[in-house]
Design a protein around this motif. Structure first.
Motif, short mmCIF file in Angstrom:
data_model
loop_
_atom_site.label_atom_id
_atom_site.label_comp_id
_atom_site.label_asym_id
_atom_site.label_seq_id
_atom_site.Cartn_x
_atom_site.Cartn_y
_atom_site.Cartn_z
N ALA A 1 -174.22 12.21 -1.89
CA ALA A 1 -174.98 12.12 -0.65
C ALA A 1 -175.25 10.92 -0.36
CB ALA A 1 -176.34 13.16 -0.91
N ASN A 2 -175.54 9.86 -0.89
CA ASN A 2 -175.69 8.56 -0.61
C ASN A 2 -174.30 7.84 -0.52
OD1 ASN A 2 -178.51 8.79 -0.63
ND2 ASN A 2 -178.51 8.33 -3.09
N ARG A 3 -173.32 8.43 -0.58
CA ARG A 3 -171.78 7.59 -0.61
C ARG A 3 -171.65 7.02 0.84
NH1 ARG A 3 -168.40 11.47 -2.64
NH2 ARG A 3 -167.95 12.11 -0.62
N ILE A 4 -171.08 5.99 0.99
CA ILE A 4 -170.93 5.40 2.36
C ILE A 4 -169.51 5.83 2.71
CG2 ILE A 4 -170.73 3.17 3.78
CD1 ILE A 4 -173.53 4.02 2.93
N TRP A 5 -168.51 5.61 1.70
CA TRP A 5 -167.19 5.75 1.89
C TRP A 5 -166.31 5.96 0.69
CZ3 TRP A 5 -162.32 2.34 1.50
CH2 TRP A 5 -161.46 2.64 1.92
N ARG A 6 -165.52 6.83 0.86
CA ARG A 6 -164.73 7.30 -0.29
C ARG A 6 -163.08 7.19 -0.05
NH1 ARG A 6 -165.60 13.20 -3.27
NH2 ARG A 6 -164.65 12.79 -5.20
N TRP A 7 -162.14 6.69 -0.90
CA TRP A 7 -160.83 6.48 -0.38
C TRP A 7 -159.98 6.93 -1.69
CZ3 TRP A 7 -156.62 3.63 -1.77
CH2 TRP A 7 -155.32 3.83 -0.91
N SER A 8 -159.08 7.79 -1.77
CA SER A 8 -158.04 8.00 -3.00
C SER A 8 -156.76 7.67 -2.48
CB SER A 8 -158.26 9.48 -3.63
OG SER A 8 -159.27 9.58 -4.04
N PRO A 9 -155.67 7.15 -3.12
CA PRO A 9 -154.15 6.70 -2.87
C PRO A 9 -153.54 8.04 -2.66
CG PRO A 9 -154.88 5.74 -4.81
CD PRO A 9 -155.95 6.51 -4.49
N PRO A 10 -152.38 7.93 -2.14
CA PRO A 10 -151.47 9.15 -2.25
C PRO A 10 -150.79 8.78 -3.77
CG PRO A 10 -150.72 7.77 -0.84
CD PRO A 10 -152.05 7.27 -0.79
N VAL A 11 -150.23 9.98 -4.15
CA VAL A 11 -149.54 9.90 -5.33
C VAL A 11 -148.10 9.31 -4.94
CG1 VAL A 11 -148.21 11.16 -7.12
CG2 VAL A 11 -150.57 11.84 -6.33
N ALA A 12 -147.28 8.47 -5.78
CA ALA A 12 -146.23 7.84 -5.56
C ALA A 12 -145.39 7.48 -6.85
CB ALA A 12 -146.35 6.45 -4.71
N ILE A 13 -144.67 8.53 -7.18
CA ILE A 13 -143.69 8.65 -8.48
C ILE A 13 -142.73 8.02 -8.25
CG2 ILE A 13 -142.79 10.19 -9.96
CD1 ILE A 13 -145.81 10.71 -9.59
N ASP A 14 -142.43 7.02 -9.33
CA ASP A 14 -141.33 5.90 -9.29
C ASP A 14 -140.17 6.72 -9.98
OD1 ASP A 14 -141.91 5.79 -11.79
OD2 ASP A 14 -142.38 3.72 -12.17
N GLY B 1 -141.02 8.38 -13.27
CA GLY B 1 -141.86 9.34 -13.50
C GLY B 1 -143.44 8.94 -13.38
N ARG B 2 -143.44 7.68 -13.25
CA ARG B 2 -144.94 7.09 -13.24
C ARG B 2 -145.56 7.17 -11.81
NH1 ARG B 2 -144.28 1.43 -15.85
NH2 ARG B 2 -142.93 1.22 -13.75
N ASN B 3 -146.83 7.38 -11.72
CA ASN B 3 -147.65 7.50 -10.18
C ASN B 3 -147.81 5.87 -10.10
OD1 ASN B 3 -149.14 7.63 -7.88
ND2 ASN B 3 -150.96 8.26 -9.14
N SER C 1 -152.77 -1.23 -10.69
CA SER C 1 -152.14 -1.87 -11.66
C SER C 1 -150.63 -1.10 -12.07
CB SER C 1 -152.87 -2.17 -12.94
OG SER C 1 -153.39 -1.00 -13.65
N GLU C 2 -150.64 0.05 -11.82
CA GLU C 2 -149.41 0.74 -12.11
C GLU C 2 -148.34 0.49 -11.23
OE1 GLU C 2 -148.55 2.51 -14.84
OE2 GLU C 2 -150.47 2.25 -15.52
#
Length: 331
Positions: free
Chosen positions: A58-71, A74-76, A101-102
């Motif tokens: 409820a107090n959160r200002i902003w939220r962002w999750s990156p898309p999945v990018a598999i190399d 097989g790593r995201n 860092s991935e």
């Protein structure tokens, strides 16, 4: 609150990041009204909350999750978000600079929370990216990666991206790589780009523009007797003449003009990031588990522990890796 409207800020530092209401009384955290952005690795997302309220949805200002990018292995490559910065741009207003860092780094359109639609640009510097910075005016981007990569057999390096169009992040291209062991921290202070790694703190001049953008070394300090293992590099919002660095089980302050490195309080082992606001109060993420913590520790202006923040109402324990000042607000 309409989180897709334009981002605004009541004040901005010369370095170009949004920090509203940082001219604060020096006696109490209750007076502090800034916001804190965290790299939260349990859910792999960036969260922004106010310092003076519980960190709830409820107090959160902003939220962002990156898309999945598999190399190809097989790593995201968007896994393990490792750093977050906020910068102003003439073309897009406030943007977030993010590193994972991935393998991935990117520029995020702040009002947009859609993982794919919010990305104005992304790249894979290789190695383990731990920091990203943007140079205002030129539109160039610099990233810091530790470890060797599939492309570069160096134990850490800086990557410079130059644009063909300053206002089009999609035109950024890799133009320079600099050997820099254990590269973890970056900060542009309005005149120079600073970088921090295993053995070295360095100051660079940004020369040229567009695809001719290059970093030229101006000054460096080396820890020759034992590795410093530099981790985080940030400005001191309490005194802009200084930078704050963490590494080697210590927090230190660096005078930008002279290069003098001073001891600092608080200090401790495993500090992943440390930030000090204009009131003199401060906070850090100190690895209390493996490389993360369940909470962010805050300190008063004498460096004494004050209080902690953790996630409440999210249904999980946090894995905080970095925490940065981020006083942003949506109109």
């Amino acid at each position: 609150m309409d989180r897709r409207t334009l981002l605004r800020s009541a004040a901005a530092t010369a370095a170009g990041a949004p920090f509203a209401s940082l001219a604060l009384p020096a006696d109490a955290h209750a007076a502090d009204t800034y916001h804190v952005a965290v790299c939260e690795q349990a859910a792999n997302e960036i969260l922004i909350h106010p310092v003076n309220k519980p960190w709830t949805p409820a107090n959160r200002i902003w939220r962002w999750s990156p898309p999945v990018a598999i190399d190809e292995n097989g790593r995201n490559t968007w896994r393990h978000l490792s750093d977050i910065r906020f910068r102003d741009t003439s073309a897009f207003g406030w943007v977030a600079l993010v590193a994972a860092s991935e393998g991935k780094v990117g520029i995020v359109d702040m009002p947009n929370e859609d993982p794919a639609g919010a990305l104005l640009w992304s790249a894979r510097p290789y190695g383990k990216p731990h920091a990203i910075e943007r140079i205002p005016g030129t539109g160039a981007v610099v990233t810091a990666s530790s470890g060797r990569s599939d492309r570069v057999d160096w134990p850490g390096f800086l990557t410079v991206y130059g644009p063909t169009d300053v206002n089009d992040p999609g035109s950024l291209r890799r133009v320079q790589e600099i050997r820099f062991q254990g590269a973890h921290g970056l900060w542009y202070d309005g005149r120079h780009l600073w970088a921090l790694g295993t053995w070295t703190l360095a100051k660079y001049r940004v020369a040229g523009d567009h695809l001719d953008t290059r970093l030229e070394l101006v000054w460096q300090h080396s820890w020759s007797e034992r590795p410093y293992n530099g981790h985080s590099l940030d400005t001191d919002y309490g005194n802009s003449a200084y930078l704050l660095i963490t590494g080697g089980g210590i927090v230190q302050r660096v005078h930008k003009a002279t290069g003098l490195i001073q001891e600092w309080n608080p200090t401790g082992v495993g500090v992943k990031s440390y930030a000090r606001v204009a009131s003199g109060n401060s906070f850090w993420v100190q690895a209390s588990e493996q490389w993360w913590s369940k909470y962010v520790q805050f300190f008063d202006n004498a460096g004494n522990p004050s209080f902690r923040r953790h996630l409440e109402g999210y249904g999980r324990e946090a894995r905080f890796y970095k925490a940065r000042v981020s006083s942003v607000a949506f109109a």
